[in-house]
Motif scaffolding. Structure first.
Motif, PDB file in Angstrom:
ATOM      1  N   MET A   1       1.738  36.930  13.159  1.00 31.13           N
ATOM      2  CA  MET A   1       2.630  36.276  12.910  1.00 31.13           C
ATOM      3  C   MET A   1       3.685  36.870  14.326  1.00 31.13           C
ATOM      4  O   MET A   1       3.565  37.845  13.998  1.00 31.13           O
TER       5      MET A   1
ATOM      6  N   ASP B   1       9.862  35.131  12.289  1.00 28.13           N
ATOM      7  CA  ASP B   1       7.698  35.173  11.603  1.00 28.13           C
ATOM      8  C   ASP B   1       7.363  33.513  12.218  1.00 28.13           C
ATOM      9  O   ASP B   1       7.911  33.488  10.638  1.00 28.13           O
TER      10      ASP B   1
ATOM     11  N   ASP C   1       4.145  31.297  13.183  1.00 30.37           N
ATOM     12  CA  ASP C   1       2.708  31.152  13.326  1.00 30.37           C
ATOM     13  C   ASP C   1       2.061  30.842  14.535  1.00 30.37           C
ATOM     14  O   ASP C   1       3.374  30.352  15.908  1.00 30.37           O
TER      15      ASP C   1
ATOM     16  N   THR D   1       3.595  27.294  15.789  1.00 26.18           N
ATOM     17  CA  THR D   1       5.516  26.713  15.499  1.00 26.18           C
ATOM     18  C   THR D   1       5.862  27.586  17.406  1.00 26.18           C
ATOM     19  O   THR D   1       6.441  27.211  18.129  1.00 26.18           O
TER      20      THR D   1
END
Length: 178
Positions: A1, A45, A47, A50
């Motif tokens: 991530m 952080d 994914d 996103t």
């Protein structure tokens, strides 16, 4: 991530001027000048989906270039100082760009930023610095003497998961156009 944030880069000449401030404070971990920036929106952080959505939303921002100027030194943390920073002269254009970055984050499904926007360039992170020593340092250093600079783009940075301070990698750049 990836750990992401959007920011304005600080021009090399201004960064070099700020390096003269890098001494005389026990407990300071000075940020490397190539990592100076003004954060518009910290994402953290996230994914891949996103990150993609945020990157796309940033590309839709339309703001004309504008000027910024540094304005004095300060510290965050009060009785437990945690950072030394150079402030920024208030700017409606900067506020507009920051709000657009906040909207982009919301469009990407991120929660609203919980802190008020206080534009600054972090110069040092502090660990164990005494409040009186920080106050004395700020008084000794006085203000920041730097010419205004034109903001013609902002960037999306990634960083490694650490206590901050870089190194940062430009993942995308977004030109500001009239």
């Amino acid at each position: 991530m990836p750990r992401l944030f959007s920011a304005i880069e600080i021009p090399r000449g201004i960064a070099e001027r700020l390096t003269v401030l890098r001494a005389g404070l026990t407990g300071a971990r000075w940020i490397d000048p190539e990592n100076y920036h003004l954060t518009l929106r910290f994402i953290g952080d996230v994914d891949g989906a996103t990150a993609r959505d945020f990157t796309l939303a940033l590309s839709q921002i339309e703001v004309p270039p504008f000027e910024l100027r540094l304005n004095g030194l300060g510290s965050f943390g009060g009785r437990k100082p945690r950072a030394i920073f150079a402030g920024i002269v208030p700017s409606m254009a900067l506020d507009t760009l920051q709000r657009a970055n906040e909207r982009a984050a919301r469009e990407a499904g991120l929660p609203p930023e919980g802190r008020n926007f206080k534009p600054h360039v972090t110069l040092a992170r502090l660990r164990g610095a005494r409040p009186d020593a920080v106050a004395a340092y700020l008084e000794r250093q006085g203000g920041v003497d730097a010419e205004p600079f034109t903001v013609s783009r902002f960037v999306l940075y990634s960083s490694r998961n650490s206590v901050g301070g870089g190194p940062y990698v430009v993942e995308a750049a977004y030109d500001l156009e009239d």
